[in-house]
Scaffold this motif. Sequence first.
Motif, PDB file in Angstrom:
ATOM      1  N   UNK A 122      -8.989   6.738   0.891  1.00  0.00           N
ATOM      2  CA  UNK A 122      -8.848   5.305   1.135  1.00  0.00           C
ATOM      3  C   UNK A 122      -9.159   4.879   2.568  1.00  0.00           C
ATOM      4  N   UNK A 123      -9.827   5.722   3.340  1.00  0.00           N
ATOM      5  CA  UNK A 123     -10.247   5.301   4.681  1.00  0.00           C
ATOM      6  C   UNK A 123     -11.750   5.538   4.865  1.00  0.00           C
ATOM      7  N   UNK A 124     -12.585   4.753   4.196  1.00  0.00           N
ATOM      8  CA  UNK A 124     -14.037   4.956   4.338  1.00  0.00           C
ATOM      9  C   UNK A 124     -14.522   4.723   5.754  1.00  0.00           C
ATOM     10  N   UNK A 125     -13.794   3.900   6.512  1.00  0.00           N
ATOM     11  CA  UNK A 125     -14.197   3.613   7.894  1.00  0.00           C
ATOM     12  C   UNK A 125     -13.350   4.392   8.899  1.00  0.00           C
ATOM     13  N   UNK A 368      -8.522   0.937  -2.726  1.00  0.00           N
ATOM     14  CA  UNK A 368      -8.608   2.020  -1.756  1.00  0.00           C
ATOM     15  C   UNK A 368      -9.690   1.791  -0.720  1.00  0.00           C
ATOM     16  N   UNK A 369     -10.952   2.007  -1.085  1.00  0.00           N
ATOM     17  CA  UNK A 369     -12.024   1.914  -0.097  1.00  0.00           C
ATOM     18  C   UNK A 369     -12.203   0.542   0.500  1.00  0.00           C
ATOM     19  N   UNK A 370     -12.034  -0.510  -0.297  1.00  0.00           N
ATOM     20  CA  UNK A 370     -12.324  -1.862   0.183  1.00  0.00           C
ATOM     21  C   UNK A 370     -11.406  -2.321   1.327  1.00  0.00           C
ATOM     22  N   UNK A 371     -10.088  -2.159   1.229  1.00  0.00           N
ATOM     23  CA  UNK A 371      -9.255  -2.572   2.365  1.00  0.00           C
ATOM     24  C   UNK A 371      -9.157  -1.524   3.459  1.00  0.00           C
ATOM     25  N   UNK A 375      -4.199  -2.007   3.960  1.00  0.00           N
ATOM     26  CA  UNK A 375      -3.208  -2.589   3.052  1.00  0.00           C
ATOM     27  C   UNK A 375      -3.401  -1.981   1.668  1.00  0.00           C
ATOM     28  N   UNK A 376      -2.316  -1.918   0.871  1.00  0.00           N
ATOM     29  CA  UNK A 376      -2.508  -1.609  -0.553  1.00  0.00           C
ATOM     30  C   UNK A 376      -3.018  -2.868  -1.239  1.00  0.00           C
ATOM     31  N   UNK A 377      -4.264  -2.865  -1.629  1.00  0.00           N
ATOM     32  CA  UNK A 377      -4.864  -4.085  -2.177  1.00  0.00           C
ATOM     33  C   UNK A 377      -5.986  -3.704  -3.122  1.00  0.00           C
ATOM     34  N   UNK A 378      -5.712  -3.804  -4.412  1.00  0.00           N
ATOM     35  CA  UNK A 378      -6.724  -3.516  -5.417  1.00  0.00           C
ATOM     36  C   UNK A 378      -7.086  -4.788  -6.160  1.00  0.00           C
TER      37      UNK A 378
END
Length: 531
Positions: A122-125, A368-371, A375-378
């Motif tokens: 969950x940390x693509x960046x 996961x990847x988007x935020x 934050x937990x945000x799906x």
Amino acid sequence: MKTMETMKTVKRSLTGLLGSEYTNAVAAGAALLTDLSGEEARRLAAEEVEFLPDAYRDKTDLLLEQVGKRIIPEMKASTSGAPTDAFRRASNSKASPLGGIGYLRLGEDGRLYLIGKSEHYHTPLGHNFPGYKLIDHARVLGITNATHNNTRGHATRLLERELIRTANGLAREDVDTLKGVLDSREPHVLNRVINLETGTLACEAGIKMMLARFYRLDATFPAPKYAGRTPVFFVMGDRDGGAAANYHGTSVIAQTLRNMWPDMTGKLEDAGIWKVCPVDINDYEDFKFKFERYNQSPFKVAGFLHEIIMMNYGGIKLEQHYLQQAYDLCHRNDTPIMCDEIQSCMWYPGMFLFRAYGLNPDFVVIGKGFPGGQYPASRIITTAEMDTLNQFGALVTNGQEELAALAYLITMTFAEENAAWIGAMGDYYEERLKALASCHPSIIARTEGKGHLSTLFFHEAKLAAAFAGRLGEQCIDISAQTYKANCPPAALTKPPIIATMKMLDYMIARMDEALQAIREEREADDREDTR
């Protein structure tokens, strides 16, 4: 192989991301509600932030040689918390974060770690991505995070449109086509977004919309289209014929899809309430045979749920042609499809792997990847046809968080601008991993996955465990998956999309050293056995 692509410089302000009308209103409010003057607030809203400066990347690459070394004193005293027994057994607090930069994490033991699976995806960046400084600016301006379902903020509503635009592959300037998509009532046109907190909740929302075609949500609903028939959910099966290969969250319903709660599931199936049907991986004939069996009374195939890269089952990749055939059969027989992109979203050019496959699902689950781990945000993206639940059928109270939506927009902006770079580095890593596997055929059976989401299959479970253990000793964080039903033992990797060629080369080199050490150890054992 596009290894000559360069990462693009991305700079944005809050005004550039969210629009001047909104930030002017925020600035006016800040002048009343905070200690900022109107002029200071407007200046902060207009201040551009460079998302990934060269100096930041250079520093990260320079620190690579410090991986595994203690660069600050170890934290001696730390609380053990109050975990469950299962969490206590799995804990590794020495590696718990004190800080991080990019693809590196500083552990409580003072050592530097390489996040080879992006902190469990969950940390693509990576850590402390400079572009997220815009979130700090938003806080200073007084933009509140907490809203409610009926007061979804501007950032959340803007994000919804951006998700529809990108999920449909539209250019930012193609406003007219976007409007047509948003207004469409045609099947398989993605134009609805439900904001949720976790991937589990997003998947469950899709499952509930499928169930709503068989059972009423409450007494006010009319009789469903397939009332009286038993819904049958198609999921990816494991190599033993069971359903352990799929993973669509941790709610009770989702867990029943993967062989959990077997006694309860058996009673539900016996009572004709619902049934789970696992289908063989990449085997369309099996899919078609089971579909024809269960798409007639008293049954009805309620939906097909799948990932594309099965990171919970060795990283096995579903083949494009297989999925296209399955989609065609489902669409011809009024069976909705949910593409679960929790694992794969953001790691490929265009952000959505289903688009690269040429698929047209009825539900797309992302998170996961988007935020970016902020934050937990799906989210679940769906169609007008599947928009069947009332407001309280799929919501969570705090799924509309404004700063979480801003984190999405920042991540998406960087990924969209750097699609070519992401694709090139993914191709490079996959090819390097294949070359590595070919050098160690006695240990590695083959590679799996695609791009950054690539895995190594080992001939024996103990070899996969030894490989992950050796890398772990060097503070390179990957996972060994050795417990799934008849799935080849695997080492799972997922470097962040900001990974440079230097980082990927470093990781491959350490993998090679680990494999050579394992091979030498085996050869020594063989010599000992022959004496």
